[in-house]
Design a protein around this motif. Structure first.
Motif, PDB file in Angstrom:
ATOM      1  N   ASN A   1      10.260   4.409   3.004  1.00 26.06           N
ATOM      2  CA  ASN A   1      10.949   5.480   2.510  1.00 26.06           C
ATOM      3  C   ASN A   1      12.226   5.329   2.008  1.00 26.06           C
ATOM      4  O   ASN A   1      13.098   4.890   2.643  1.00 26.06           O
ATOM      5  CB  ASN A   1      10.955   6.435   3.518  1.00 26.06           C
ATOM      6  CG  ASN A   1       9.489   7.128   4.290  1.00 26.06           C
ATOM      7  OD1 ASN A   1       8.570   7.149   3.300  1.00 26.06           O
ATOM      8  ND2 ASN A   1       9.409   7.051   5.580  1.00 26.06           N
TER       9      ASN A   1
ATOM     10  N   THR B   1       8.607   6.313  -2.365  1.00 28.28           N
ATOM     11  CA  THR B   1       7.967   5.737  -1.433  1.00 28.28           C
ATOM     12  C   THR B   1       7.398   4.555  -1.880  1.00 28.28           C
ATOM     13  O   THR B   1       7.069   4.356  -3.066  1.00 28.28           O
ATOM     14  CB  THR B   1       6.530   6.364  -1.140  1.00 28.28           C
ATOM     15  OG1 THR B   1       6.686   7.847  -0.586  1.00 28.28           O
ATOM     16  CG2 THR B   1       5.661   5.737   0.082  1.00 28.28           C
TER      17      THR B   1
ATOM     18  N   LYS C   1      -1.637   6.897   6.998  1.00 26.11           N
ATOM     19  CA  LYS C   1      -1.734   7.969   8.089  1.00 26.11           C
ATOM     20  C   LYS C   1      -0.852   7.221   9.345  1.00 26.11           C
ATOM     21  O   LYS C   1      -0.075   7.918  10.116  1.00 26.11           O
ATOM     22  CB  LYS C   1      -3.113   8.159   8.719  1.00 26.11           C
ATOM     23  CG  LYS C   1      -3.753   9.239   7.581  1.00 26.11           C
ATOM     24  CD  LYS C   1      -5.220   9.509   7.958  1.00 26.11           C
ATOM     25  CE  LYS C   1      -5.683  10.602   7.111  1.00 26.11           C
ATOM     26  NZ  LYS C   1      -7.118  10.996   7.471  1.00 26.11           N
TER      27      LYS C   1
ATOM     28  N   ASN D   1       2.917   7.056   8.669  1.00 26.18           N
ATOM     29  CA  ASN D   1       3.220   8.790   8.498  1.00 26.18           C
ATOM     30  C   ASN D   1       3.394   9.379  10.050  1.00 26.18           C
ATOM     31  O   ASN D   1       4.534  10.069  10.061  1.00 26.18           O
ATOM     32  CB  ASN D   1       2.289   9.765   7.689  1.00 26.18           C
ATOM     33  CG  ASN D   1       2.825  10.810   7.276  1.00 26.18           C
ATOM     34  OD1 ASN D   1       4.163  10.992   6.961  1.00 26.18           O
ATOM     35  ND2 ASN D   1       2.303  11.862   7.812  1.00 26.18           N
TER      36      ASN D   1
ATOM     37  N   ARG E   1       7.939   9.573   8.888  1.00 24.21           N
ATOM     38  CA  ARG E   1       7.185  10.740   8.024  1.00 24.21           C
ATOM     39  C   ARG E   1       7.339  10.274   6.732  1.00 24.21           C
ATOM     40  O   ARG E   1       8.766  10.064   6.203  1.00 24.21           O
ATOM     41  CB  ARG E   1       8.025  12.009   8.329  1.00 24.21           C
ATOM     42  CG  ARG E   1       7.636  13.096   7.477  1.00 24.21           C
ATOM     43  CD  ARG E   1       6.564  14.134   8.327  1.00 24.21           C
ATOM     44  NE  ARG E   1       6.337  15.054   7.430  1.00 24.21           N
ATOM     45  CZ  ARG E   1       5.224  15.299   6.479  1.00 24.21           C
ATOM     46  NH1 ARG E   1       4.474  14.558   6.415  1.00 24.21           N
ATOM     47  NH2 ARG E   1       5.109  16.434   5.919  1.00 24.21           N
ATOM     48  N   MET E   2       6.418  10.233   5.985  1.00 21.50           N
ATOM     49  CA  MET E   2       6.506   9.944   4.554  1.00 21.50           C
ATOM     50  C   MET E   2       6.798  11.471   3.565  1.00 21.50           C
ATOM     51  O   MET E   2       6.294  12.335   4.083  1.00 21.50           O
ATOM     52  CB  MET E   2       5.219   9.625   3.868  1.00 21.50           C
ATOM     53  CG  MET E   2       4.914   8.163   4.448  1.00 21.50           C
ATOM     54  SD  MET E   2       3.627   7.072   4.005  1.00 21.50           S
ATOM     55  CE  MET E   2       2.346   8.221   3.267  1.00 21.50           C
TER      56      MET E   2
END
Length: 158
Positions: free
Chosen positions: A39, A57, A84, A87, A91-92
């Motif tokens: 990120n 990203t 997933k 994330n 958190r993306m």
């Protein structure tokens, strides 16, 4: 392409093999792994004293030398499972531009953007491209004055 758009493609085509074309006619080998998802926050000042802020990203693709004989590409569901998991830990940002970092012995390390995606047969082909550098200040000078910036050392540009 935004991160959420890329993830949406994976969700729509979970059984398709995901191939990355890093140069015309050249794809990342089937032994690739997704080794890092970054990120990135870019908070910059350009040569004309303009400021900018955006998120990216950056997904690192790496070819495993131990799996050179591998012939099957990662499928979209496996890639989606990796994203997933990432994330869930970090958190993306769904609205961030997605880029892919890649190199091999014949191709320099580069962060590539998604230029096009083709779905055909059993494959999801993600065509990557290099984004050339440019002087953002010359663009903003033209937008503000209507004149071309000369970008000389004496200008308010570069």
């Amino acid at each position: 392409m935004k991160t959420q758009e890329f993830l949406g493609l994976l969700e729509t085509h979970p059984t398709k093999s995901v191939l990355f074309e890093y140069a015309k006619g050249k794809t990342v080998a089937p032994n690739y792994h997704i080794t890092e998802v970054k990120n990135i926050i870019v908070d910059s000042v350009d040569c004309g004293a303009g400021t900018d802020f955006w998120r990216e990203t950056v997904v690192q693709l790496w070819e495993s030398p131990k799996e050179k004989n591998r012939t099957e590409y990662m499928n979209a569901q496996k890639a989606l499972d990796i994203f997933k998991r990432v994330n869930g830990m970090k958190r993306m940002q769904p609205d961030a531009e997605i880029r892919f970092e890649y190199s091999n012995p014949n191709f320099h390390t580069a962060q590539l953007f998604v230029d096009d995606v083709t779905v055909n047969g059993e494959h999801l082909l993600v065509r990557l491209a290099v984004e050339k550098t440019d002087c953002k200040a010359k663009i903003s000078v033209k937008a503000n004055t209507g004149e071309e910036a000369c970008c000389s050392p004496e200008s308010a540009c570069c």
